[in-house]
Design an enzyme around this catalytic site. Sequence first.
Site, mmCIF file in Angstrom:
data_model
loop_
_atom_site.group_PDB
_atom_site.id
_atom_site.type_symbol
_atom_site.label_atom_id
_atom_site.label_comp_id
_atom_site.label_asym_id
_atom_site.label_seq_id
_atom_site.Cartn_x
_atom_site.Cartn_y
_atom_site.Cartn_z
ATOM 1 N N VAL A 176 9.511 21.600 29.998
ATOM 2 C CA VAL A 176 8.847 20.904 28.887
ATOM 3 C C VAL A 176 9.706 19.819 28.254
ATOM 4 C CG1 VAL A 176 7.308 22.806 28.302
ATOM 5 C CG2 VAL A 176 9.591 22.703 27.259
ATOM 6 N N TYR A 177 10.958 19.683 28.662
ATOM 7 C CA TYR A 177 11.798 18.644 28.068
ATOM 8 C C TYR A 177 11.284 17.268 28.481
ATOM 9 C CZ TYR A 177 15.307 22.240 26.924
ATOM 10 O OH TYR A 177 15.967 23.339 26.430
#
Length: 334
Positions: free
Chosen positions: A52-53
């Site tokens: 999700v970064y």
Amino acid sequence: MQYRLLGKSGLAVSELCLGTMTFGNTTSESDSIEMINRFMDRGGNFLDTANVYVSGRSEEIVGKAIKDRRSDVVLATKVRFPVAEHVNGGGVSRKHIMDAVEASLKRLQTDYIDVYQVHVWDHATPIEETLRTLDDLVTSGKVRYIGCSNFFAWQLMKSLACSDMNRYVRFISIQPQYSLVSREMDREMFSLCLEENVGIIPWAPLGGGFLTGRYNREEPSSGRLTSKAGESSWKNRATEANFSVLEAVQSAAIELDKTPSQVALNWLLQRQGITSPIFGASTLEQFEDDMGASGWTMPEEVWNRLDEVSALPSEYPNRFIEKFRRPGLTKASN
């Protein structure tokens, strides 16, 4: 750079772990790749990212940077948070894990992930389902080891017990928030990790930037601490207790001719049970500063001073248990 075994495993990782949450966001692709190259050239081998970064962009940059040096790297990434709008687009169900690991492998340009971590507990999915799925991934070779992050102590212990009972692979590490201004895991998690030989790889080891010395008591107008919510919001960090810790860190930095960041990170390096603090940097200058935490030993009296000023207040049941500890007795080593 020194190396340490990660939890109950034979996996050797560098004493500092390079976090990549800023890659592709506040850190350009070119600077991100340069950081990874400098880190590895100085002996660092442990990289941490998450699917999700920056919506997967961090994994893409990491994959590009290490594709020709893959065997030199211990690569960690995570699964749990939503990456799609449909109902199965998040969590740690068998479906989502299987979907997510394939997507991460593609972005990372690799056939395997060294440490695959559950980003946070999922109340909707039985832990047996999650661990069975992770065990299958290890058996298949797509994942080598598994870890967790942001768990309560009971959640970690339940997971370890489930693995032992069913002969699934165990979590070898946990990634919690831990620093001189965030020592909540001292209440229960730390002793559990020591007892069960689970490696601790702390995130936010500088308190979201609070311990860098760049901030004073006036609320900042720029930087990470301007956030109005979350762990690194000014409201959470700017407490009297934390300012007392910051002042002690700054005093130690002057005494030792180091920067506050180097002092705060080095304190963690000498904390029993800590494997590799995960440091992140937005600029190459910040990266170089943080790398200066390695290669020296803090005097014991300075370490103790920082430990004392940052320690949690005496609380039940710890103070009650300590009162009845059997003096002079230690557990036999295994």
